[in-house]
Enzyme design. Structure first.
Site, mmCIF file in Angstrom:
data_model
loop_
_atom_site.group_PDB
_atom_site.id
_atom_site.type_symbol
_atom_site.label_atom_id
_atom_site.label_comp_id
_atom_site.label_asym_id
_atom_site.label_seq_id
_atom_site.Cartn_x
_atom_site.Cartn_y
_atom_site.Cartn_z
ATOM 1 N N ASN A 14 0.695 -0.762 0.216
ATOM 2 C CA ASN A 14 0.207 -0.088 0.051
ATOM 3 C C ASN A 14 0.972 1.104 0.190
ATOM 4 O O ASN A 14 1.380 1.825 1.108
ATOM 5 C CB ASN A 14 -0.709 -0.085 1.084
ATOM 6 C CG ASN A 14 -1.585 1.167 1.021
ATOM 7 O OD1 ASN A 14 -1.513 2.246 1.131
ATOM 8 N ND2 ASN A 14 -3.320 0.389 1.428
ATOM 9 N N LYS A 17 -0.238 3.761 2.875
ATOM 10 C CA LYS A 17 0.912 3.289 3.873
ATOM 11 C C LYS A 17 2.726 3.852 3.860
ATOM 12 O O LYS A 17 2.931 4.425 5.258
ATOM 13 C CB LYS A 17 0.637 1.828 3.993
ATOM 14 C CG LYS A 17 -0.590 1.559 4.848
ATOM 15 C CD LYS A 17 -0.474 -0.572 5.100
ATOM 16 C CE LYS A 17 -2.034 -0.825 4.901
ATOM 17 N NZ LYS A 17 -1.457 -1.701 5.672
ATOM 18 N N ASP A 70 -1.352 -4.088 9.800
ATOM 19 C CA ASP A 70 -2.955 -4.821 9.262
ATOM 20 C C ASP A 70 -3.643 -3.549 10.056
ATOM 21 O O ASP A 70 -3.634 -3.237 11.614
ATOM 22 C CB ASP A 70 -3.183 -5.886 9.810
ATOM 23 C CG ASP A 70 -4.360 -5.847 9.247
ATOM 24 O OD1 ASP A 70 -4.388 -7.067 7.740
ATOM 25 O OD2 ASP A 70 -5.058 -6.354 9.394
ATOM 26 N N PHE A 146 -5.801 8.171 1.408
ATOM 27 C CA PHE A 146 -6.046 6.593 0.785
ATOM 28 C C PHE A 146 -6.831 5.919 1.428
ATOM 29 O O PHE A 146 -7.246 6.458 2.485
ATOM 30 C CB PHE A 146 -4.780 5.984 0.900
ATOM 31 C CG PHE A 146 -4.786 5.248 2.136
ATOM 32 C CD1 PHE A 146 -3.686 5.276 2.985
ATOM 33 C CD2 PHE A 146 -4.955 4.066 2.253
ATOM 34 C CE1 PHE A 146 -2.894 5.031 4.219
ATOM 35 C CE2 PHE A 146 -4.829 3.223 3.323
ATOM 36 C CZ PHE A 146 -3.975 3.920 4.413
ATOM 37 N N PHE A 148 -10.623 5.537 2.896
ATOM 38 C CA PHE A 148 -11.327 5.813 3.780
ATOM 39 C C PHE A 148 -10.829 7.256 4.931
ATOM 40 O O PHE A 148 -12.249 7.473 4.990
ATOM 41 C CB PHE A 148 -12.272 5.148 4.801
ATOM 42 C CG PHE A 148 -12.817 3.290 4.558
ATOM 43 C CD1 PHE A 148 -13.384 3.700 3.392
ATOM 44 C CD2 PHE A 148 -12.243 2.633 4.472
ATOM 45 C CE1 PHE A 148 -14.412 2.089 2.955
ATOM 46 C CE2 PHE A 148 -12.692 0.735 4.082
ATOM 47 C CZ PHE A 148 -13.466 1.609 3.163
ATOM 48 N N LYS A 169 -1.851 14.369 9.370
ATOM 49 C CA LYS A 169 -2.332 12.889 9.690
ATOM 50 C C LYS A 169 -1.732 12.172 10.533
ATOM 51 O O LYS A 169 -2.115 11.453 12.009
ATOM 52 C CB LYS A 169 -2.621 12.316 7.777
ATOM 53 C CG LYS A 169 -3.595 11.003 8.983
ATOM 54 C CD LYS A 169 -3.488 9.908 6.913
ATOM 55 C CE LYS A 169 -4.532 8.652 8.195
ATOM 56 N NZ LYS A 169 -4.867 7.648 6.061
HETATM 57 P P1 ITT Z 1 -1.297 -3.916 3.033
HETATM 58 O O1 ITT Z 1 -0.026 -4.468 1.942
HETATM 59 O O2 ITT Z 1 0.300 -3.213 4.070
HETATM 60 O O3 ITT Z 1 -1.301 -4.883 3.441
HETATM 61 P P2 ITT Z 1 -3.547 -3.125 2.471
HETATM 62 O O4 ITT Z 1 -3.969 -1.933 1.864
HETATM 63 O O5 ITT Z 1 -3.977 -4.864 1.947
HETATM 64 O O6 ITT Z 1 -1.666 -3.431 2.435
HETATM 65 P P3 ITT Z 1 -4.614 -3.645 4.862
HETATM 66 O O7 ITT Z 1 -4.989 -5.441 4.720
HETATM 67 O O8 ITT Z 1 -4.037 -3.040 6.257
HETATM 68 O O9 ITT Z 1 -3.509 -2.806 3.326
HETATM 69 O O10 ITT Z 1 -6.157 -3.165 4.518
HETATM 70 C C1 ITT Z 1 -6.212 -1.849 5.150
HETATM 71 C C2 ITT Z 1 -7.815 -1.062 4.502
HETATM 72 O O11 ITT Z 1 -7.831 -0.255 5.417
HETATM 73 C C3 ITT Z 1 -7.144 -0.138 3.487
HETATM 74 O O12 ITT Z 1 -7.585 -0.695 2.844
HETATM 75 C C4 ITT Z 1 -8.788 0.987 3.916
HETATM 76 O O13 ITT Z 1 -8.958 0.282 3.024
HETATM 77 C C5 ITT Z 1 -8.427 0.699 4.785
HETATM 78 N N1 ITT Z 1 -7.521 2.052 5.138
HETATM 79 C C6 ITT Z 1 -6.876 1.285 6.673
HETATM 80 N N2 ITT Z 1 -5.822 2.425 7.524
HETATM 81 C C7 ITT Z 1 -6.086 3.422 6.260
HETATM 82 C C8 ITT Z 1 -6.083 4.699 6.455
HETATM 83 O O14 ITT Z 1 -5.604 5.701 7.338
HETATM 84 N N3 ITT Z 1 -7.171 5.605 6.259
HETATM 85 C C9 ITT Z 1 -8.154 5.250 5.667
HETATM 86 N N4 ITT Z 1 -8.007 3.917 5.374
HETATM 87 C C10 ITT Z 1 -7.969 3.334 6.120
#
Ligand code: ITT
Length: 190
Positions: A14, A17, A70, A146, A148, A169
């Site tokens: 991501n 992140k 996660d 990104f 939400f 943020k």
């Molecule tokens: P990884 O490769 O790090 O796992 P991912 O996008 O699959 O990336 P997650 O499984 O942790 O990561 O998914 C978290 C989801 O929750 C992410 O795709 C967003 O839709 C939401 N989310 C988590 N943290 C967020 C943030 O800071 N702002 C907005 N949405 C967030």
């Protein structure tokens, strides 16, 4: 550990992140290298368990020290949905689908939770958690961040996460809180 510099890998697919974590860690004096990889999506209702298993898997693939994260959005009136399924829900119904589910809902309290799995050089794994309380806005605002971010307003704020800079943020976010507690623990030599 005084004087020893800290360096770790952050395994994430991501981009958002990575941007947040690399800025935060650099401001804390920690060197971080990105590993752009997707790990197995473990099915569990517990983010800490998902992060722990992801850290074990990542350690087997890339070696330590490393961090994985996660995260999820928990909406109180929806019984905590989408929670651990946030990534899937974002990819399917997205922000507009979430807002549709919230049509007519007055109580809009929600929180983000982050579970950071850390594997040290020897593969020993610990999990650090961060949380930010807030609410779901009536409409999306802002173009930063990104996921939400356009509909999440942290407590005592008026702007959504998507209306904030990355550094702003990072003052509030679940992710920054979890990574700060990881860094504090490493700096104390724990
Ligand atoms: P990884 O490769 O790090 O796992 P991912 O996008 O699959 O990336 P997650 O499984 O942790 O990561 O998914 C978290 C989801 O929750 C992410 O795709 C967003 O839709 C939401 N989310 C988590 N943290 C967020 C943030 O800071 N702002 C907005 N949405 C967030």
């Amino acid at each position: 550990m005084i004087g020893a510099s800290l360096r770790l890998k952050f395994v994430t697919s991501n981009e958002g992140k990575w941007l947040e974590v690399s800025r935060l860690l650099s401001s804390l004096g920690v060197e971080c290298d990105r590993v752009n990889a997707s790990l197995t999506e473990v099915q569990s209702d517990d983010l800490t368990e998902i992060a722990r298993r992801a850290a074990v898997e990542a350690y087997g693939l890339f070696g330590g020290p490393l961090a994985v994260e996660d995260a999820g959005l928990f909406v109180e009136e929806l019984g905590g949905f989408p929670g651990p399924y946030s990534s899937y829900v974002y990819r399917t119904i997205g922000v507009s689908g979430l807002l549709k589910l919230m049509t007519g809902v007055q109580k809009r309290r929600a929180y983000f939770l982050s579970a950071v799995g850390y594997a040290d050089l020897h593969g020993s794994v610990r999990v650090f958690v961060g949380k930010v309380e807030g609410r779901i806005s009536e409409e999306p605002k802002g173009s930063g961040g990104f996921g939400f971010d356009p509909v999440f307003v942290p407590e005592n704020e008026t702007k959504t996460f998507a209306e904030m800079s990355t550094d702003e943020k990072n003052l509030y976010s679940h992710r920054a809180r979890a990574f700060r507690s990881l860094v504090e623990s490493l700096q104390r030599g724990l």
